[in-house]
Design an enzyme around this catalytic site. Structure first.
Site, PDB file in Angstrom:
ATOM      1  N   ASP A 208     -13.592  87.426 -63.490  1.00 42.01           N
ATOM      2  CA  ASP A 208     -13.724  86.103 -62.872  1.00 42.01           C
ATOM      3  C   ASP A 208     -14.381  86.162 -61.492  1.00 42.01           C
ATOM      4  O   ASP A 208     -13.851  85.628 -60.516  1.00 42.01           O
ATOM      5  CB  ASP A 208     -12.361  85.427 -62.772  1.00 42.01           C
TER       6      ASP A 208
ATOM      7  N   SER B  62     -10.004  78.568 -55.403  1.00 40.64           N
ATOM      8  CA  SER B  62     -10.613  79.658 -56.169  1.00 40.64           C
ATOM      9  C   SER B  62     -11.802  80.216 -55.406  1.00 40.64           C
ATOM     10  O   SER B  62     -12.668  79.473 -54.959  1.00 40.64           O
ATOM     11  CB  SER B  62     -11.073  79.150 -57.537  1.00 40.64           C
TER      12      SER B  62
ATOM     13  N   HIS C 181     -15.350  81.096 -63.019  1.00 45.87           N
ATOM     14  CA  HIS C 181     -14.990  79.810 -63.627  1.00 45.87           C
ATOM     15  C   HIS C 181     -15.484  78.630 -62.792  1.00 45.87           C
ATOM     16  O   HIS C 181     -15.625  77.521 -63.306  1.00 45.87           O
ATOM     17  CB  HIS C 181     -13.476  79.713 -63.865  1.00 45.87           C
TER      18      HIS C 181
END
EC number: 3.4.21.-
Length: 611
Positions: free
Chosen positions: A439, A541, A385
């Site tokens: 992801d 992230s 992402h």
């Protein structure tokens, strides 16, 4: 200007105009539409705490007139496009010529097409974005003198979710010390641990959105943002600063004189609640203690409710009135749930491993940051992402690699602010190994003569079923940090989510209503993720997750976060396990896997025995 004079400048309200917007802007009468030099209306004191709006401008430009200066103001021409959903005015480009002393909103109201759209979109907020000559989302109070000749703007309408007070007003700009207008730009999403959201309008609170702020020379940065009206009120009291290009700090007390055309992010510092000053009279202090406590509790209804629940709980459970029982009850209720201490050997190991954790940042159609780590050789691992944020919406996948190679940089030494963007690596224009479901995305560093930190992959280690894990990353784009947090076992995920949703609803129902049990089904029974509690949110992230022995077991990906009282909180956080990522790479990208991992034995990750 006296109050009497202010009242004499008010004009009658056009009842056909949008009633919601009328609360902030006085409509333009027919007489005003034919008189470009008409003075502005409704001036209110800057100190009025009620004078706030959601996204509309709060300042009109109304220069003082000197007796010797009676010349007619010049006109300024701009072009207006209406981005509406019906055919009547859709994508029409309207020419607007009006007095440069008037505000943008007053000028727009001289156009019949605009007035009709305001009436059609009652209850909605009008947003104006500059597209040529002037950029980003514009304050409707900006005087036309701040616009370049021939500038172009686009008007849209946004559904308002907030309830505005009936007595909201707009601000006049009678206190400016200069007529020279300065325009600069603020990213709509702030940075820093405490408060990520800085704007009132939900539609503007998105990555890539920027607000054009205007001020007059001599004003401070804080004056400009607080008077703008589109920012949250905490900017008036909290400590914050502007960050330019991730390497320059401007304190809010600095003047705006040299900010023309520059872009900034707002970084909010952690606000420390000052302790009450010691009382000069000890007896008076004792007398006021109870009153002060009641005042504090009254300001926080949720605190009062929770304290009443705790007291009631004590009354129900305390059947034996002895000190030992009371001690046990306190120990059970308030004791630590999970041990979060680590041996010195593990701490030293984590410090060594942290050298391989990188701060990934980019400057393309948007600017942003994330975390990554050296996976194998020159290859780094981050979240899929993150790549979506880098390339932006609507870009052909065939162009992604080129964009990545042009705008992404990685530094591994960001442990102090001065090292934030130094000694960085570019990445190759290569994007082949990734998976949206798990992801993850693999990127390749471009060699530049610097030594690449050691790779963190050294075989597959199963994720711990419970206990302590460590996450190393750059939350909120800040310097490298380590967070020790507790694993939430797979069998307890559903229960934990349910308990936390219920508790959050009791605490702040308006902030968590979007989450239900269905929201968490994707991770509750998913064996490919590990769940845990952490304070690592935005910017973290792609952070590596290590078990209690320092073995790489997962990559931090996302969580179910919400905002309460301008602070980010979370229901549950999770990351994809390295075991699942490696298996997916082996199955879907076998040639690359064999090339990179050939002859590599599945040995355990460095542990405390390696020290």
């Amino acid at each position: 200007m006296s109050c009497k004079k202010q009242r004499s400048r008010k004009h009658s309200v056009n009842e056909k105009c949008n009633m919601k917007i009328e609360h902030y802007f006085s409509p333009v009468s027919k007489e005003q539409q034919n008189n470009c030099s008409t003075s502005l209306m409704r001036m209110e004191s800057r100190g009025d705490p009620r004078a706030t709006t959601n996204t509309q401008a709060q300042r009109f430009h109304s220069p003082k007139k000197n007796p010797e200066d009676q010349t007619m103001p010049q006109n300024r021409t701009i072009y207006v496009t209406l981005k509406v959903n019906h055919r009547r005015n859709q994508d029409m480009k309207l020419k607007l010529t009006h007095s440069e002393n008037s505000s943008l909103y007053m000028a727009l109201n001289t156009l019949q097409a605009v007035r009709k759209e305001i009436e059609t979109h009652q209850g909605q907020e009008m947003l104006v974005r500059g597209t040529e000559g002037i950029k980003e989302y514009i304050n409707l109070g900006m005087p036309l003198s701040c616009f370049p000749e021939g500038g172009q703007v686009v008007i849209t309408f946004s559904q308002s979710k907030s309830k505005q007070k009936e007595d909201n007003h707009i601000f006049g700009r009678q206190d400016k010390a200069s007529t020279e207008c300065v325009k600069f730009y603020i990213h709509a999403i702030g940075i820093g641990k405490c408060k990520r959201r800085i704007v009132k309008c939900g539609k503007l609170h998105k990555k890539g959105r920027k607000l054009c702020v205007y001020a007059f020379k001599g004003e401070t940065i804080k004056d400009a943002l607080c008077k703008d009206g589109r920012f949250l009120s905490f900017l008036e009291n909290d400590d914050w600063k502007l960050i330019e290009n991730n390497d320059t700090i401007l304190e809010s007390t600095q003047p705006v004189d040299e900010l023309e055309g520059r872009y900034f992010q707002v970084e909010v510092e952690k606000r420390m609640v000052p302790s009450a000053a010691a009382s000069q009279n000890p007896e008076s202090e004792k007398r006021n203690t109870c009153v002060l406590r009641e005042q504090i509790v009254a300001q926080y209804p949720s605190l009062k409710r929770e304290s009443e629940k705790i007291i009631e709980n004590f009354k129900k459970k305390m059947k034996v009135k002895n000190g030992e029982t009371l001690f046990e009850l306190h120990r059970t209720t308030f004791g630590k749930v999970t041990k979060n201490s680590s041996s010195i050997k593990v701490v030293k190991l984590l410090v060594r491993l942290s050298d391989s954790v990188g701060y990934l940042f980019w400057d393309s159609a948007t600017t942003g940051y994330a975390t990554c780590f050296v996976f194998k050789g020159l290859f780094i691992l981050t979240c899929r992402h993150v790549i979506d944020s880098i390339v932006g919406d609507g870009i052909e996948p065939s162009k992604w690699a080129t964009i990545i190679g042009q705008c992404v940089r990685v530094t591994f030494g960001y442990e102090e602010l001065k090292d934030k963007e130094t000694n960085y690596f570019f990445v190759e224009p290569w994007f082949e190994i990734h998976n949206e479901e798990l992801d993850y995305a693999v990127l390749k560093l471009k060699e530049n003569g610097q030594q690449v930190p050691m790779e963190l992959y050294n075989g597959i280690t199963p994720v711990p079923l419970s206990g302590l894990i460590h996450i190393i990353g750059h939350p909120y784009g800040e310097k490298k940090q380590i967070d020790a947090c507790a694993v939430i076992p797979q069998g307890q995920r559903a229960k934990k989510c349910q308990e936390r949703v219920q508790s959050k609803k009791a605490e702040s129902p308006e902030y968590v209503h979007m989450y239900t049990q269905r929201s968490f089904q994707k991770i509750v029974h998913n064996p490919d993720v590990i769940t845990y509690d952490t304070e690592f949110f935005f910017g973290a992230s792609g952070s590596p997750v290590f078990d209690s022995k320092g073995s790489l077991v997962a990559m931090h990906a996302a969580g179910f976060a919400y905002t309460y009282q301008n602070e980010t909180r979370s229901i549950i956080e999770f990351g994809s396990t390295m075991e699942s990522i490696l298996l997916d790479i082996k199955q879907r990208h076998k040639p690359w896997y064999e090339e990179v991992f050939v002859n590599q034995q599945d040995v355990e990750m460095m542990s405390d025995e390696d020290l």
